[in-house]
Design an enzyme around this catalytic site. Structure first.
Site, PDB file in Angstrom:
ATOM      1  N   VAL A  56      18.151   8.750   8.121  1.00 40.31           N
ATOM      2  CA  VAL A  56      17.347   7.656   8.676  1.00 40.31           C
ATOM      3  C   VAL A  56      17.603   6.316   8.004  1.00 40.31           C
ATOM      4  O   VAL A  56      17.104   5.285   8.467  1.00 40.31           O
ATOM      5  CB  VAL A  56      15.838   7.995   8.600  1.00 40.31           C
ATOM      6  CG1 VAL A  56      15.505   9.162   9.511  1.00 40.31           C
ATOM      7  CG2 VAL A  56      15.397   8.273   7.163  1.00 40.31           C
ATOM      8  N   ASN A  82       8.293  10.231  10.173  1.00 37.84           N
ATOM      9  CA  ASN A  82       7.735  11.035   9.084  1.00 37.84           C
ATOM     10  C   ASN A  82       8.636  11.081   7.856  1.00 37.84           C
ATOM     11  O   ASN A  82       8.155  11.294   6.745  1.00 37.84           O
ATOM     12  CB  ASN A  82       7.477  12.459   9.581  1.00 37.84           C
ATOM     13  CG  ASN A  82       7.193  13.414   8.446  1.00 37.84           C
ATOM     14  OD1 ASN A  82       6.113  13.415   7.860  1.00 37.84           O
ATOM     15  ND2 ASN A  82       8.191  14.233   8.101  1.00 37.84           N
ATOM     16  N   SER A 143       0.265   6.676   4.025  1.00 38.87           N
ATOM     17  CA  SER A 143      -0.342   7.425   2.928  1.00 38.87           C
ATOM     18  C   SER A 143      -1.558   6.648   2.429  1.00 38.87           C
ATOM     19  O   SER A 143      -1.606   5.418   2.538  1.00 38.87           O
ATOM     20  CB  SER A 143       0.658   7.591   1.782  1.00 38.87           C
ATOM     21  OG  SER A 143       0.025   8.076   0.609  1.00 38.87           O
ATOM     22  N   TYR A 155       6.173   3.629  -4.319  1.00 38.29           N
ATOM     23  CA  TYR A 155       5.697   4.376  -3.155  1.00 38.29           C
ATOM     24  C   TYR A 155       4.532   3.651  -2.487  1.00 38.29           C
ATOM     25  O   TYR A 155       4.471   3.562  -1.253  1.00 38.29           O
ATOM     26  CB  TYR A 155       5.286   5.783  -3.597  1.00 38.29           C
ATOM     27  CG  TYR A 155       4.945   6.728  -2.470  1.00 38.29           C
ATOM     28  CD1 TYR A 155       5.932   7.188  -1.600  1.00 38.29           C
ATOM     29  CD2 TYR A 155       3.646   7.177  -2.289  1.00 38.29           C
ATOM     30  CE1 TYR A 155       5.630   8.066  -0.577  1.00 38.29           C
ATOM     31  CE2 TYR A 155       3.334   8.061  -1.263  1.00 38.29           C
ATOM     32  CZ  TYR A 155       4.327   8.508  -0.415  1.00 38.29           C
ATOM     33  OH  TYR A 155       4.014   9.372   0.604  1.00 38.29           O
ATOM     34  N   ALA A 157       3.914   0.419  -2.556  1.00 38.66           N
ATOM     35  CA  ALA A 157       4.444  -0.770  -1.890  1.00 38.66           C
ATOM     36  C   ALA A 157       5.107  -0.409  -0.567  1.00 38.66           C
ATOM     37  O   ALA A 157       4.940  -1.108   0.443  1.00 38.66           O
ATOM     38  CB  ALA A 157       5.444  -1.478  -2.809  1.00 38.66           C
ATOM     39  N   LYS A 159       4.493   2.212   1.407  1.00 40.42           N
ATOM     40  CA  LYS A 159       3.529   2.629   2.418  1.00 40.42           C
ATOM     41  C   LYS A 159       2.642   1.465   2.874  1.00 40.42           C
ATOM     42  O   LYS A 159       2.215   1.419   4.027  1.00 40.42           O
ATOM     43  CB  LYS A 159       2.685   3.784   1.891  1.00 40.42           C
ATOM     44  CG  LYS A 159       3.480   5.086   1.716  1.00 40.42           C
ATOM     45  CD  LYS A 159       4.143   5.532   3.015  1.00 40.42           C
ATOM     46  CE  LYS A 159       4.831   6.878   2.876  1.00 40.42           C
ATOM     47  NZ  LYS A 159       5.472   7.321   4.148  1.00 40.42           N
TER      48      LYS A 159
END
Length: 246
Positions: A56, A82, A143, A155, A157, A159
């Site tokens: 991705v 996802n 999240s 993580y 930042a 999300k």
């Protein structure tokens, strides 16, 4: 949007949360293309999920895959972004004086895998929706860490960026009858969660969750289905966390 007969693409779908989402959509009658970069896991996918090997973060590869899927099935109705990786690293690590501060390379990798990939895949799939005049639904997996979680600056930042992107896309794509929503899970009892957090931390989380348990992947899958099926839901971020963030 009815799931029965819809064409759905789910990224990171070969295992864990993605597999639960893909399976739930397929059980509801959707044709599901399960995209993942893990070829071994893809080979184990049960029918009727359709495996698609995909990185991705590779824009050219994603664009080609979206075109091929739309050509094969006539359209793409649903995209579930996802794919991602939970990453934990303290901003200041006093236990490692030689590398005291958070590594920039790992920060950039986390942003690319968890946020930039959402832009890349959504761009490729929405192009097919617009060109084919498809009334589409995009669901991004965010999240509860998007509000900022200690030890997860990268993580969090990433999300937070996913949430902002969801809102911006919801405003812009509505004119083409394409909705964009997000689902923000709390702590779900997947292998990736158990690898990222110690048993003591997990017990602490359970004790502070009103429902006194970790979530199950199907809890998130049901929220994704709800965001797809409700045609007036647009720009929402659904918290699926057992009340942890109340």
């Amino acid at each position: 949007m009815k799931l029965e007969g819809a064409i759905a693409v789910v990224t990171g779908a070969a295992q864990g949360l993605g597999l639960a989402i893909a399976t739930h959509l397929a059980q509801a009658g959707a044709t599901v293309v399960a995209a993942d970069r893990d070829e071994a896991a893809l080979a184990r996918l049960p029918a009727p999920l359709q495996p698609c090997r995909l990185d991705v973060t590779d824009a050219a590869q994603v664009k080609a895959a979206a075109e091929a899927i739309a050509q094969q099935h006539g359209r793409i109705d649903i995209l579930v972004n996802n794919a991602g990786v939970i990453m934990s690293e303290p901003f200041v690590n006093m236990m490692n004086p030689a590398s005291l501060m958070h590594d920039l390379g790992r920060f950039e990798d986390c942003i690319r895998v968890n946020m930039t990939s959402v832009f890349i895949v959504t761009s490729a799939v929405v192009e097919q929706m617009v060109r084919r005049r498809t009334r589409g639904a995009v669901v991004n997996i965010s999240s509860i860490s998007a509000t900022g979680n200690e030890g997860q600056v990268a993580y969090s930042a990433a999300k937070a960026g996913v949430n902002a992107m969801t809102s911006a896309l919801a405003k812009e794509l509505g004119r083409w009858s394409i909705r964009c929503n997000a689902v923000a899970p709390g702590f779900i009892g997947t292998d990736s969660t158990r690898r990222a957090l110690s048993e003591a931390t997990l017990k602490h989380i359970q004790a502070n969750t009103p429902l006194r348990r970790l979530g199950e992947p199907v809890d998130v899958a049901r929220a994704v289905a709800s965001a797809i099926e409700n045609d007036f839901m647009n720009g929402a971020v659904l918290q699926v966390d057992g009340g942890l963030t109340l």
